[in-house]
Scaffold this active site. Structure first.
Site, mmCIF file in Angstrom:
data_model
loop_
_atom_site.group_PDB
_atom_site.id
_atom_site.type_symbol
_atom_site.label_atom_id
_atom_site.label_comp_id
_atom_site.label_asym_id
_atom_site.label_seq_id
_atom_site.Cartn_x
_atom_site.Cartn_y
_atom_site.Cartn_z
ATOM 1 N N PRO A 1 1.107 -1.403 -0.041
ATOM 2 C CA PRO A 1 -0.323 0.382 -0.608
ATOM 3 C C PRO A 1 1.221 0.920 -0.074
ATOM 4 C CG PRO A 1 0.040 -1.313 2.020
ATOM 5 C CD PRO A 1 0.594 -2.026 1.346
ATOM 6 N N GLU A 2 0.073 1.867 -1.065
ATOM 7 C CA GLU A 2 0.837 3.558 -0.796
ATOM 8 C C GLU A 2 -0.281 4.433 -0.166
ATOM 9 O OE1 GLU A 2 3.709 6.222 -4.031
ATOM 10 O OE2 GLU A 2 3.502 3.853 -3.475
#
Length: 64
Positions: free
Chosen positions: A2-3
């Site tokens: 995830p970013e």
């Protein structure tokens, strides 16, 4: 992996950014069930002369 991307006007201290990154990472770990090591946080800052809200440049707004 995830970013999280955060867009903000310039002016925050490194300590404020550290706190934000820590809190966002903890929220991702809690809510997405991923280890902290895989969370990427990017803070994208823009000069106050390059952002506006309601037709007013951030650089023209009174300081808060």
């Amino acid at each position: 992996m995830p970013e999280i991307m955060v867009f903000a006007a310039e002016g925050r201290t490194v300590e404020q950014k550290r706190g934000l990154v820590k809190d966002l990472t903890e929220a991702m770990v809690k809510n997405f069930g991923v280890p902290a090591e895989v969370v990427t946080v990017q803070i994208v800052e823009a000069p106050k002369t390059d952002k506006a809200k309601g037709g007013v440049m951030f650089s023209d707004m009174p300081a808060r």
